[in-house]
Scaffold this motif. Structure first.
Motif, PDB file in Angstrom:
ATOM      1  N   ASP A   1      13.161  -8.193   1.504  1.00 21.74           N
ATOM      2  CA  ASP A   1      14.600  -7.014   1.716  1.00 21.74           C
ATOM      3  C   ASP A   1      15.877  -7.111   0.261  1.00 21.74           C
ATOM      4  OD1 ASP A   1      15.099  -9.449   1.226  1.00 21.74           O
ATOM      5  OD2 ASP A   1      16.437 -10.751   1.552  1.00 21.74           O
ATOM      6  N   ALA A   2      13.875  -7.304  -0.591  1.00 23.20           N
ATOM      7  CA  ALA A   2      14.220  -7.259  -2.246  1.00 23.20           C
ATOM      8  C   ALA A   2      14.439  -5.344  -2.390  1.00 23.20           C
ATOM      9  CB  ALA A   2      14.551  -7.300  -2.721  1.00 23.20           C
ATOM     10  N   CYS A   3      13.529  -5.487  -1.874  1.00 26.74           N
ATOM     11  CA  CYS A   3      12.939  -3.788  -1.704  1.00 26.74           C
ATOM     12  C   CYS A   3      11.973  -2.610  -0.216  1.00 26.74           C
ATOM     13  CB  CYS A   3      12.451  -3.625  -2.773  1.00 26.74           C
ATOM     14  SG  CYS A   3      10.810  -4.249  -3.229  1.00 26.74           S
ATOM     15  N   PRO A   4      13.300  -3.288   0.255  1.00 28.92           N
ATOM     16  CA  PRO A   4      12.767  -2.554   1.791  1.00 28.92           C
ATOM     17  C   PRO A   4      11.836  -1.506   1.749  1.00 28.92           C
ATOM     18  CG  PRO A   4      14.994  -2.774   2.536  1.00 28.92           C
ATOM     19  CD  PRO A   4      14.672  -3.171   0.888  1.00 28.92           C
ATOM     20  N   GLU A   5      11.717  -0.008   0.706  1.00 28.57           N
ATOM     21  CA  GLU A   5      11.806   1.120   0.682  1.00 28.57           C
ATOM     22  C   GLU A   5       9.933   1.188   0.236  1.00 28.57           C
ATOM     23  OE1 GLU A   5      14.471   0.672  -0.653  1.00 28.57           O
ATOM     24  OE2 GLU A   5      16.264   1.638   0.832  1.00 28.57           O
ATOM     25  N   LYS A   6      10.530   0.155  -0.743  1.00 31.25           N
ATOM     26  CA  LYS A   6       8.504   0.550  -1.014  1.00 31.25           C
ATOM     27  C   LYS A   6       8.192  -0.919   0.077  1.00 31.25           C
ATOM     28  CE  LYS A   6       9.038   0.628  -6.073  1.00 31.25           C
ATOM     29  NZ  LYS A   6       8.370   0.654  -7.228  1.00 31.25           N
ATOM     30  N   PHE A   7       8.646  -1.076   0.951  1.00 31.32           N
ATOM     31  CA  PHE A   7       7.081  -1.962   1.726  1.00 31.32           C
ATOM     32  C   PHE A   7       7.191  -1.523   2.772  1.00 31.32           C
ATOM     33  CE2 PHE A   7       9.035  -5.875  -0.937  1.00 31.32           C
ATOM     34  CZ  PHE A   7       7.130  -6.193  -0.663  1.00 31.32           C
TER      35      PHE A   7
ATOM     36  N   LEU B   1      -6.682   3.872  -1.137  1.00 34.56           N
ATOM     37  CA  LEU B   1      -8.057   3.882  -1.073  1.00 34.56           C
ATOM     38  C   LEU B   1      -8.054   2.844  -0.650  1.00 34.56           C
ATOM     39  CD1 LEU B   1      -8.423   5.283  -4.724  1.00 34.56           C
ATOM     40  CD2 LEU B   1      -9.307   5.910  -2.627  1.00 34.56           C
ATOM     41  N   ILE B   2      -7.792   1.225  -0.629  1.00 35.81           N
ATOM     42  CA  ILE B   2      -8.468   0.137  -0.446  1.00 35.81           C
ATOM     43  C   ILE B   2      -8.333   0.091   0.913  1.00 35.81           C
ATOM     44  CG2 ILE B   2      -7.413  -2.650  -0.639  1.00 35.81           C
ATOM     45  CD1 ILE B   2      -6.888  -1.835  -3.345  1.00 35.81           C
ATOM     46  N   GLY B   3      -6.622   0.636   1.115  1.00 30.74           N
ATOM     47  CA  GLY B   3      -6.846   0.491   3.274  1.00 30.74           C
ATOM     48  C   GLY B   3      -7.614   1.242   4.106  1.00 30.74           C
TER      49      GLY B   3
ATOM     50  N   ARG C   1       2.974   2.810   5.078  1.00 29.10           N
ATOM     51  CA  ARG C   1       1.920   4.837   5.257  1.00 29.10           C
ATOM     52  C   ARG C   1       1.603   4.382   4.481  1.00 29.10           C
ATOM     53  NH1 ARG C   1       7.785   5.251   5.727  1.00 29.10           N
ATOM     54  NH2 ARG C   1       8.175   5.501   3.359  1.00 29.10           N
ATOM     55  N   ALA C   2       1.073   3.865   3.472  1.00 28.26           N
ATOM     56  CA  ALA C   2       0.477   3.842   1.822  1.00 28.26           C
ATOM     57  C   ALA C   2      -1.132   3.015   2.813  1.00 28.26           C
ATOM     58  CB  ALA C   2       0.255   3.314   1.644  1.00 28.26           C
ATOM     59  N   LEU C   3      -1.158   2.298   3.889  1.00 28.68           N
ATOM     60  CA  LEU C   3      -2.216   1.566   4.229  1.00 28.68           C
ATOM     61  C   LEU C   3      -2.393   2.158   6.170  1.00 28.68           C
ATOM     62  CD1 LEU C   3      -0.911  -2.338   4.006  1.00 28.68           C
ATOM     63  CD2 LEU C   3      -3.262  -0.749   3.078  1.00 28.68           C
ATOM     64  N   GLY C   4      -1.717   3.626   6.105  1.00 29.58           N
ATOM     65  CA  GLY C   4      -2.438   4.095   7.242  1.00 29.58           C
ATOM     66  C   GLY C   4      -1.326   4.292   8.883  1.00 29.58           C
TER      67      GLY C   4
ATOM     68  N   LYS D   1       8.626  -4.113   8.247  1.00 29.17           N
ATOM     69  CA  LYS D   1       7.727  -5.375   8.459  1.00 29.17           C
ATOM     70  C   LYS D   1       6.863  -5.067   8.999  1.00 29.17           C
ATOM     71  CE  LYS D   1      12.139  -7.080  10.582  1.00 29.17           C
ATOM     72  NZ  LYS D   1      12.591  -7.628  11.690  1.00 29.17           N
ATOM     73  N   ARG D   2       6.462  -3.827   9.342  1.00 29.76           N
ATOM     74  CA  ARG D   2       4.861  -3.137  10.201  1.00 29.76           C
ATOM     75  C   ARG D   2       4.084  -3.385   8.757  1.00 29.76           C
ATOM     76  NH1 ARG D   2       0.747  -2.759  12.219  1.00 29.76           N
ATOM     77  NH2 ARG D   2      -0.514  -1.389  12.677  1.00 29.76           N
ATOM     78  N   SER D   3       4.146  -3.252   7.319  1.00 27.33           N
ATOM     79  CA  SER D   3       3.176  -3.413   6.345  1.00 27.33           C
ATOM     80  C   SER D   3       2.756  -4.411   6.410  1.00 27.33           C
ATOM     81  CB  SER D   3       3.682  -3.674   4.705  1.00 27.33           C
ATOM     82  OG  SER D   3       5.171  -4.405   4.480  1.00 27.33           O
ATOM     83  N   VAL D   4       3.762  -5.682   6.798  1.00 30.04           N
ATOM     84  CA  VAL D   4       2.968  -6.864   6.957  1.00 30.04           C
ATOM     85  C   VAL D   4       1.705  -7.088   8.377  1.00 30.04           C
ATOM     86  CG1 VAL D   4       3.588  -9.801   7.384  1.00 30.04           C
ATOM     87  CG2 VAL D   4       5.378  -7.938   5.521  1.00 30.04           C
ATOM     88  N   GLU D   5       2.127  -6.704   9.130  1.00 24.37           N
ATOM     89  CA  GLU D   5       1.420  -6.927   9.808  1.00 24.37           C
ATOM     90  C   GLU D   5      -0.144  -5.590   9.797  1.00 24.37           C
ATOM     91  OE1 GLU D   5       3.927  -4.911  13.083  1.00 24.37           O
ATOM     92  OE2 GLU D   5       5.672  -6.181  13.511  1.00 24.37           O
ATOM     93  N   VAL D   6       0.323  -5.079   9.192  1.00 27.93           N
ATOM     94  CA  VAL D   6      -1.248  -4.080   8.890  1.00 27.93           C
ATOM     95  C   VAL D   6      -1.853  -5.461   7.720  1.00 27.93           C
ATOM     96  CG1 VAL D   6      -2.452  -2.439   8.158  1.00 27.93           C
ATOM     97  CG2 VAL D   6      -0.442  -2.151   9.464  1.00 27.93           C
ATOM     98  N   VAL D   7      -0.696  -5.991   6.753  1.00 26.88           N
ATOM     99  CA  VAL D   7      -2.083  -7.092   5.981  1.00 26.88           C
ATOM    100  C   VAL D   7      -2.984  -7.902   6.769  1.00 26.88           C
ATOM    101  CG1 VAL D   7      -1.977  -8.685   3.939  1.00 26.88           C
ATOM    102  CG2 VAL D   7      -0.447  -6.113   3.750  1.00 26.88           C
TER     103      VAL D   7
END
Length: 393
Positions: free
Chosen positions: A295-301, A223-225, A306-309, A322-328
């Motif tokens: 690296d502690a939970c890459p699947e969750k990141f 939703l926030i994304g 994906r949640a951020l689109g 790594k893409r999650s960080v870029e999107v943020v």
């Protein structure tokens, strides 16, 4: 799934456009007589507080207004409110605003039933008695303090934000009406929105995450994304405000039960030392902590991306993480979050800030174990990267 859970959220929740109009009826049913109405001068002057008092007047419910709450409320601020609560013979509390009035109201409520000094309750579960009834009315999509067991008060002598995690402080009634969030300034919308995103991401990746918290955190991130940039660009977009209201609200339900992490531990120190707005501090640190924890939970990141689109279909789990960080980072840039090097942050303070962050109540929930040196390195990376980027511009 084999671990028993005690799940906390308010017994009564009023959410969505127009939900404010129902809260007076709920208070009337409870037979409460006089409220200490805790807010700030801005909300008193812009008519938001009047919307609340109109509802109280409709049911003949008395109130005393305490609107001296500071952006980062202090122990002195809390005790001033408590003195008014006692002097006016109130029997419950209504908080109106973002995290500052909500946290102040929670602190006053605990003092009303437990006594002492608010500093006595720093830490986890320090009070013995449940707070007086609290009706928490949110006016920002950010802290979600209206639904949580956490509150934060600044000790002005130590320049330290005290974190209280206490089920006894949980509000009785939570109100999240996006109509109260219309016309909010762009910078406030951006900061509070990224605070909510931090709650959802930290809750999703926290040590205490579980089936329910995972489900609602993912939806919150989604939703926030989808709506944060829209809400910043057009403060009158009720659909975007509603999306952000829901995103913030359910992120609060998540982190109040799953925990947070070192974004908050570190941001609390920036707020306590430099009076930096909490949402801005979180936003500045979030991508750097995500990189540290990845690296502690890459699947969750990867899920977060994906949640951020983000389209991650052709990416490995590590690449998607790594893409999650870029999107943020992209979202923060779009909504105008300033870099750490443009704040009052001082390099000479970094060891003290890191040491305090290490002892913060949120640190234990972080997915990855941290040292003081780790925290110092994250502060410095956030500072130096921003400084380089600013110089390039």
């Amino acid at each position: 799934m084999l671990t028993p859970r005690r799940i906390y959220w308010p017994p009564i929740n009023l959410v969505g456009p127009g939900s404010l109009k129902f809260f007076g009826e709920e208070v009337d049913k409870l037979g409460l007589k006089k409220a200490l109405l805790v807010s700030d001068k801005v909300l008193s002057q812009n008519g938001i507080v009047k919307k609340v008092t109109d509802c109280l007047d409709q049911y003949g419910i008395a109130y005393s207004l305490f609107d001296d709450v500071k952006p980062n409320p202090t122990t002195t601020n809390v005790h001033q409110g408590f003195e008014q609560y006692q002097a006016e013979e109130c029997d419950f509390i209504i908080t109106v605003g973002g995290g500052s009035p909500q946290d102040t109201g929670s602190a006053i409520g605990i003092l009303a039933t437990n006594g002492g000094n608010i500093a006595d309750y720093e830490g986890i579960g320090k009070s013995k008695n449940k707070s007086v009834p609290i009706v928490a009315i949110s006016t920002t999509a950010g802290t979600a303090a209206e639904v949580t067991i956490n509150y934060v008060i600044t000790d002005e002598k130590r320049k330290l934000k005290m974190i209280m995690v206490d089920p006894n402080a949980l509000p009785l009634i939570a109100v999240n009406d996006p109509e109260l969030m219309l016309k909010k300034p762009k910078d406030l919308t951006a900061a509070t929105g990224l605070d909510a995103l931090t709650h959802a991401i930290e809750g999703y990746t926290a040590n205490g995450a579980f089936e329910l918290s995972d489900a609602i955190a993912y939806k919150s991130i989604e939703l926030i994304g989808r709506y944060l940039v829209k809400a910043v660009e057009n403060g009158m977009d009720l659909e975007a405000r509603s999306g952000m209201g829901w995103g913030s609200y359910i992120a609060g339900l998540c982190y109040s039960n799953a925990g947070l992490g070192i974004v908050h531990s570190m941001a609390h120190q920036l707020g306590g030392e430099y009076d930096l707005p909490h949402g801005v501090a979180n936003a500045m640190l979030l991508p750097y902590v995500m990189e540290f924890n990845m690296d502690a939970c890459p699947e969750k990141f990867a899920d977060i991306a994906r949640a951020l689109g983000a389209d991650t279909t052709s990416l490995s789990i590590e690449e998607a993480a790594k893409r999650s960080v870029e999107v943020v980072r992209e979202i923060s840039a779009k909504v105008g979050i300033p870099p750490l090097c443009e704040t009052a942050f001082r390099v000479e303070d970094v060891e003290k800030l890191a040491e305090q962050a290490l002892n913060d109540a949120c640190t234990g929930a972080n997915k990855k174990a941290v040292t003081k040196e780790d925290l110092m390195a994250i502060y410095m990376k956030a500072y130096n990267d921003a400084k380089v980027a600013t110089a390039v511009r």
